[in-house]
Design a protein around this motif. Structure first.
Motif, PDB file in Angstrom:
ATOM      1  N   TYR A 132       0.089 -11.555  -3.621  1.00  0.00           N
ATOM      2  CA  TYR A 132       0.702 -11.082  -2.373  1.00  0.00           C
ATOM      3  C   TYR A 132       0.079 -11.771  -1.171  1.00  0.00           C
ATOM      4  O   TYR A 132      -1.150 -11.832  -1.036  1.00  0.00           O
ATOM      5  N   GLU A 133       0.922 -12.243  -0.281  1.00  0.00           N
ATOM      6  CA  GLU A 133       0.467 -12.823   0.978  1.00  0.00           C
ATOM      7  C   GLU A 133       0.197 -11.699   1.979  1.00  0.00           C
ATOM      8  O   GLU A 133       0.695 -10.579   1.809  1.00  0.00           O
ATOM      9  N   PRO A 134      -0.579 -11.992   3.033  1.00  0.00           N
ATOM     10  CA  PRO A 134      -0.893 -10.944   4.015  1.00  0.00           C
ATOM     11  C   PRO A 134       0.335 -10.231   4.585  1.00  0.00           C
ATOM     12  O   PRO A 134       0.289  -9.021   4.830  1.00  0.00           O
ATOM     13  N   ASP A 135       1.439 -10.982   4.792  1.00  0.00           N
ATOM     14  CA  ASP A 135       2.622 -10.332   5.378  1.00  0.00           C
ATOM     15  C   ASP A 135       3.389  -9.478   4.371  1.00  0.00           C
ATOM     16  O   ASP A 135       4.392  -8.844   4.715  1.00  0.00           O
ATOM     17  N   GLN A 136       2.918  -9.451   3.122  1.00  0.00           N
ATOM     18  CA  GLN A 136       3.531  -8.588   2.106  1.00  0.00           C
ATOM     19  C   GLN A 136       2.718  -7.314   1.870  1.00  0.00           C
ATOM     20  O   GLN A 136       3.068  -6.516   1.015  1.00  0.00           O
ATOM     21  N   ILE A 137       1.628  -7.160   2.632  1.00  0.00           N
ATOM     22  CA  ILE A 137       0.755  -5.997   2.469  1.00  0.00           C
ATOM     23  C   ILE A 137       1.151  -4.900   3.451  1.00  0.00           C
ATOM     24  O   ILE A 137       1.311  -5.155   4.642  1.00  0.00           O
ATOM     25  N   GLU A 138       1.290  -3.707   2.949  1.00  0.00           N
ATOM     26  CA  GLU A 138       1.477  -2.529   3.801  1.00  0.00           C
ATOM     27  C   GLU A 138       0.239  -1.649   3.658  1.00  0.00           C
ATOM     28  O   GLU A 138       0.003  -1.079   2.596  1.00  0.00           O
ATOM     29  N   PHE A 139      -0.569  -1.576   4.718  1.00  0.00           N
ATOM     30  CA  PHE A 139      -1.762  -0.739   4.690  1.00  0.00           C
ATOM     31  C   PHE A 139      -1.372   0.703   5.004  1.00  0.00           C
ATOM     32  O   PHE A 139      -0.681   0.972   5.989  1.00  0.00           O
ATOM     33  N   VAL A 140      -1.839   1.612   4.163  1.00  0.00           N
ATOM     34  CA  VAL A 140      -1.505   3.028   4.282  1.00  0.00           C
ATOM     35  C   VAL A 140      -2.791   3.806   4.533  1.00  0.00           C
ATOM     36  O   VAL A 140      -3.787   3.614   3.818  1.00  0.00           O
ATOM     37  N   GLU A 141      -2.786   4.670   5.531  1.00  0.00           N
ATOM     38  CA  GLU A 141      -3.977   5.472   5.800  1.00  0.00           C
ATOM     39  C   GLU A 141      -4.187   6.481   4.672  1.00  0.00           C
ATOM     40  O   GLU A 141      -3.307   7.265   4.344  1.00  0.00           O
ATOM     41  N   THR A 142      -5.366   6.449   4.083  1.00  0.00           N
ATOM     42  CA  THR A 142      -5.709   7.401   3.030  1.00  0.00           C
ATOM     43  C   THR A 142      -7.031   8.063   3.403  1.00  0.00           C
ATOM     44  O   THR A 142      -8.084   7.444   3.296  1.00  0.00           O
TER      45      THR A 142
ATOM     46  N   GLY B 233       5.111  -9.467  -5.826  1.00  0.00           N
ATOM     47  CA  GLY B 233       6.353  -8.743  -5.671  1.00  0.00           C
ATOM     48  C   GLY B 233       6.751  -8.821  -4.223  1.00  0.00           C
ATOM     49  O   GLY B 233       6.214  -9.622  -3.458  1.00  0.00           O
ATOM     50  N   SER B 234       7.695  -7.997  -3.818  1.00  0.00           N
ATOM     51  CA  SER B 234       8.137  -8.058  -2.431  1.00  0.00           C
ATOM     52  C   SER B 234       7.076  -7.521  -1.483  1.00  0.00           C
ATOM     53  O   SER B 234       6.946  -7.995  -0.355  1.00  0.00           O
ATOM     54  N   SER B 235       6.295  -6.526  -1.930  1.00  0.00           N
ATOM     55  CA  SER B 235       5.231  -5.974  -1.076  1.00  0.00           C
ATOM     56  C   SER B 235       4.288  -5.149  -1.937  1.00  0.00           C
ATOM     57  O   SER B 235       4.590  -4.834  -3.087  1.00  0.00           O
ATOM     58  N   ILE B 236       3.150  -4.812  -1.348  1.00  0.00           N
ATOM     59  CA  ILE B 236       2.171  -3.974  -2.026  1.00  0.00           C
ATOM     60  C   ILE B 236       1.580  -3.007  -1.014  1.00  0.00           C
ATOM     61  O   ILE B 236       1.314  -3.385   0.134  1.00  0.00           O
ATOM     62  N   LYS B 237       1.416  -1.760  -1.415  1.00  0.00           N
ATOM     63  CA  LYS B 237       0.828  -0.749  -0.543  1.00  0.00           C
ATOM     64  C   LYS B 237      -0.629  -0.534  -0.936  1.00  0.00           C
ATOM     65  O   LYS B 237      -0.939  -0.306  -2.103  1.00  0.00           O
TER      66      LYS B 237
ATOM     67  N   ASP C 195     -10.679  -6.849   4.692  1.00  0.00           N
ATOM     68  CA  ASP C 195     -10.850  -8.225   4.211  1.00  0.00           C
ATOM     69  C   ASP C 195     -10.891  -8.272   2.684  1.00  0.00           C
ATOM     70  O   ASP C 195     -10.304  -9.162   2.068  1.00  0.00           O
ATOM     71  N   VAL C 196     -11.603  -7.324   2.082  1.00  0.00           N
ATOM     72  CA  VAL C 196     -11.670  -7.266   0.613  1.00  0.00           C
ATOM     73  C   VAL C 196     -10.285  -7.003   0.040  1.00  0.00           C
ATOM     74  O   VAL C 196      -9.838  -7.670  -0.906  1.00  0.00           O
ATOM     75  N   ALA C 197      -9.587  -6.028   0.607  1.00  0.00           N
ATOM     76  CA  ALA C 197      -8.260  -5.673   0.108  1.00  0.00           C
ATOM     77  C   ALA C 197      -7.282  -6.830   0.241  1.00  0.00           C
ATOM     78  O   ALA C 197      -6.464  -7.088  -0.659  1.00  0.00           O
ATOM     79  N   THR C 198      -7.356  -7.550   1.356  1.00  0.00           N
ATOM     80  CA  THR C 198      -6.463  -8.691   1.583  1.00  0.00           C
ATOM     81  C   THR C 198      -6.735  -9.799   0.575  1.00  0.00           C
ATOM     82  O   THR C 198      -5.803 -10.423   0.043  1.00  0.00           O
ATOM     83  N   TYR C 199      -8.011 -10.062   0.313  1.00  0.00           N
ATOM     84  CA  TYR C 199      -8.386 -11.088  -0.669  1.00  0.00           C
ATOM     85  C   TYR C 199      -7.890 -10.699  -2.059  1.00  0.00           C
ATOM     86  O   TYR C 199      -7.292 -11.520  -2.770  1.00  0.00           O
ATOM     87  N   VAL C 200      -8.133  -9.452  -2.441  1.00  0.00           N
ATOM     88  CA  VAL C 200      -7.704  -8.986  -3.757  1.00  0.00           C
ATOM     89  C   VAL C 200      -6.186  -9.072  -3.890  1.00  0.00           C
ATOM     90  O   VAL C 200      -5.657  -9.528  -4.913  1.00  0.00           O
TER      91      VAL C 200
END
Length: 281
Positions: free
Chosen positions: A79-89, A39-43, A68-73
């Motif tokens: 989703y490419e790395p530039d489509q990932i939005e990491f959110v502090e949880t 999709g356009s992005s993933i959180k 690294d695990v989250a990026t691979y998954v």
């Protein structure tokens, strides 16, 4: 009058057209969010303050084994790395973040427990960690029982130090700090004799450049912590896709590389990659 009637009719047609377009847009958006073709992005939820696992760097980049695990998954989900939005949880908000839909999944030292499985679904596990001790490199502490009459640090709200006191060293002096970084500073200065939490977290700190060679893990296995990837309860399709990605990560060598990259300098003796669904009690 005719002009007003034509205008009203045109307006009604326009409203119907916009309504139909909006409905079509919703369907398309839901399909995009399914993860079947990206999709356009993933959180994705991670920790921001755990070196070697989930850390937000001063320049805004992210690093660590969980990252690294989250990026691979995510890549396997489309989703490419530039489509990932990491959110502090933070630990206390992980279940709520998934329930609210704030993130698609969480990879944040998230131990699989029966209590948590009632609220969220888990993929994995992807790492088997153990409660351990971090001590100075020249320390003679080799067993948990050695902590009697010694000062043991943990973060406020953690049960790790109390577990040691209850089960191994009743005369240990417990010291609480707000963060692991404060415990590391206390250990470095000699204000405490040991720090306890998951060995993966301890290894992540010990592997940092400013600490290399100063500390060592005692190598104890005081508990089993099965790290899983948390997904909203009922989203079995995403769980299945993540499990497939984790299996691929192990088979193609990316899992081993991520372990060495993030924990190697601490001489972390990690367990082999766990089998999907194999929860060690």
């Amino acid at each position: 009058m005719k002009l007003r009637k034509v205008t009203a009719a045109a307006a009604a047609a326009l409203v119907l057209s916009l309504t139909a377009t909006a409905c079509g847009g919703d369907d398309s958006s839901n399909e995009s969010d399914s993860g079947s073709s990206g999709g356009s992005s993933i959180k994705i939820g991670i920790k921001y303050d755990q070196p070697g696992l989930g850390l937000k760097e001063p320049n805004g980049d992210f690093s660590g084994f969980d990252v690294d695990v989250a990026t691979y998954v995510a890549k396997e989900l489309g989703y490419e790395p530039d489509q990932i939005e990491f959110v502090e949880t933070k630990s206390a908000d992980r279940e709520n973040a998934l329930a609210r839909g704030d993130v698609k999944f969480i990879a944040a030292t998230y131990s699989i427990t029966p209590e948590r499985q009632e609220k969220v679904d888990f993929a994995g596990p992807y790492l088997l960690a153990h409660q351990d001790l971090l001590v100075k490199a020249d320390s003679d502490i080799t067993e948990a029982t050695d902590l009697n009459d010694k000062k043991l640090c943990s973060v406020t709200g953690s049960t790790s130090a109390q577990n040691v006191k209850d089960d191994f060293a009743p005369d240990a002096q417990l010291k609480e700090n707000g963060t692991y970084s404060e415990c590391i500073a206390a250990l470095q200065s000699g204000a405490v004799d040991a720090l306890t939490t998951d060995d993966s977290i301890l290894a992540g700190f010990a592997a940092q450049e400013q600490y290399q060679g100063q500390f060592k893990l005692a190598g104890l296995k005081l508990s089993n912590e099965n790290y899983g990837i948390g997904v909203k309860k009922g989203d079995t399709a995403t769980v299945d896709k993540i499990n497939a990605a984790l299996e691929k990560m192990e088979s193609d060598g990316a899992w081993d590389k991520a372990v060495k990259d993030n924990f190697g300098p601490a001489n972390y003796k990690n367990e082999p990659a766990p089998k999907i669904g194999d929860i060690v009690s």
